[in-house]
Design a protein around this motif. Sequence first.
Motif, PDB file in Angstrom:
ATOM      1  N   UNK A  15      73.639  78.861  59.174  1.00  9.48           N
ATOM      2  CA  UNK A  15      73.316  77.968  60.296  1.00  9.48           C
ATOM      3  C   UNK A  15      71.916  78.233  60.844  1.00  9.48           C
ATOM      4  N   UNK A  16      71.520  79.491  60.915  1.00  4.45           N
ATOM      5  CA  UNK A  16      70.188  79.880  61.363  1.00  4.45           C
ATOM      6  C   UNK A  16      69.129  79.232  60.466  1.00  4.45           C
ATOM      7  N   UNK A  17      69.303  79.347  59.157  1.00  4.71           N
ATOM      8  CA  UNK A  17      68.341  78.773  58.203  1.00  4.71           C
ATOM      9  C   UNK A  17      68.322  77.251  58.284  1.00  4.71           C
ATOM     10  N   UNK A  18      69.500  76.650  58.420  1.00  9.14           N
ATOM     11  CA  UNK A  18      69.559  75.192  58.525  1.00  9.14           C
ATOM     12  C   UNK A  18      68.863  74.708  59.803  1.00  9.14           C
ATOM     13  N   UNK A  19      69.036  75.435  60.883  1.00 10.68           N
ATOM     14  CA  UNK A  19      68.367  75.054  62.132  1.00 10.68           C
ATOM     15  C   UNK A  19      66.849  75.080  61.959  1.00 10.68           C
ATOM     16  N   UNK A  20      66.324  76.177  61.434  1.00  9.44           N
ATOM     17  CA  UNK A  20      64.867  76.275  61.288  1.00  9.44           C
ATOM     18  C   UNK A  20      64.344  75.318  60.226  1.00  9.44           C
ATOM     19  N   UNK A  21      65.148  75.055  59.192  1.00 10.12           N
ATOM     20  CA  UNK A  21      64.742  74.062  58.197  1.00 10.12           C
ATOM     21  C   UNK A  21      64.610  72.689  58.848  1.00 10.12           C
ATOM     22  N   UNK A  22      65.498  72.387  59.791  1.00  9.93           N
ATOM     23  CA  UNK A  22      65.485  71.072  60.439  1.00  9.93           C
ATOM     24  C   UNK A  22      64.219  70.834  61.256  1.00  9.93           C
ATOM     25  N   UNK A  23      63.472  71.892  61.561  1.00 10.17           N
ATOM     26  CA  UNK A  23      62.235  71.728  62.321  1.00 10.17           C
ATOM     27  C   UNK A  23      61.078  71.241  61.447  1.00 10.17           C
ATOM     28  N   UNK A  24      61.281  71.205  60.127  1.00  8.16           N
ATOM     29  CA  UNK A  24      60.274  70.706  59.190  1.00  8.16           C
ATOM     30  C   UNK A  24      60.672  69.304  58.748  1.00  8.16           C
ATOM     31  N   UNK A  25      59.724  68.532  58.290  1.00  5.05           N
ATOM     32  CA  UNK A  25      59.978  67.150  57.887  1.00  5.05           C
ATOM     33  C   UNK A  25      60.139  66.994  56.378  1.00  5.05           C
ATOM     34  N   UNK A  26      60.867  67.912  55.751  1.00  2.00           N
ATOM     35  CA  UNK A  26      61.034  67.836  54.309  1.00  2.00           C
ATOM     36  C   UNK A  26      62.291  67.092  53.894  1.00  2.00           C
ATOM     37  N   UNK A  27      63.189  66.826  54.796  1.00  2.00           N
ATOM     38  CA  UNK A  27      64.401  66.075  54.488  1.00  2.00           C
ATOM     39  C   UNK A  27      65.489  66.956  53.892  1.00  2.00           C
ATOM     40  N   UNK A  28      66.711  66.522  54.112  1.00  2.27           N
ATOM     41  CA  UNK A  28      67.874  67.303  53.669  1.00  2.27           C
ATOM     42  C   UNK A  28      68.147  67.153  52.180  1.00  2.27           C
ATOM     43  N   UNK A  29      67.584  66.115  51.554  1.00  2.63           N
ATOM     44  CA  UNK A  29      67.738  65.967  50.109  1.00  2.63           C
ATOM     45  C   UNK A  29      67.119  67.139  49.367  1.00  2.63           C
ATOM     46  N   UNK A  30      65.948  67.559  49.808  1.00  4.89           N
ATOM     47  CA  UNK A  30      65.272  68.713  49.197  1.00  4.89           C
ATOM     48  C   UNK A  30      66.097  69.982  49.405  1.00  4.89           C
ATOM     49  N   UNK A  31      66.644  70.130  50.595  1.00  6.18           N
ATOM     50  CA  UNK A  31      67.473  71.294  50.903  1.00  6.18           C
ATOM     51  C   UNK A  31      68.669  71.356  49.954  1.00  6.18           C
TER      52      UNK A  31
END
Length: 115
Positions: A15-31
């Motif tokens: 959840x920590x990583x997902x939260x900080x990932x969400x602050x970037x504009x790379x989209x969840x498809x890349x994730x």
Amino acid sequence: MNRVILQLEGLFVLLFCMYFYSTYDYGWGLFLLFLLLPDISMLGYFINVKIGTLFYNLFHTYVTSALPLAWGIITHSDLSIIAGLIWTAHIGMDRLLGYGLKYPTHFKDTHFSKI
């Protein structure tokens, strides 16, 4: 009880990583595309259990996944931070699901199975 603690730790890391990932504009498809990439390390098991264990553990420890994350923070590289976050999220997801670091005896022999 120790197993539950390790799984909760994995949930927190994911959840920590997902939260900080969400602050970037790379989209969840890349994730989602790269979330399972560290599992390519299991190919080492085609060589033998010892090599497989080495590769798997190398790719599934927080120390290794923190390297691109730290490098990205130091150099201000978004791509390196994203790689580190996705990689660390993968490890957290594995811990949440009960997958642990391997022992060189058998693929299913993990630090979770010893608890």
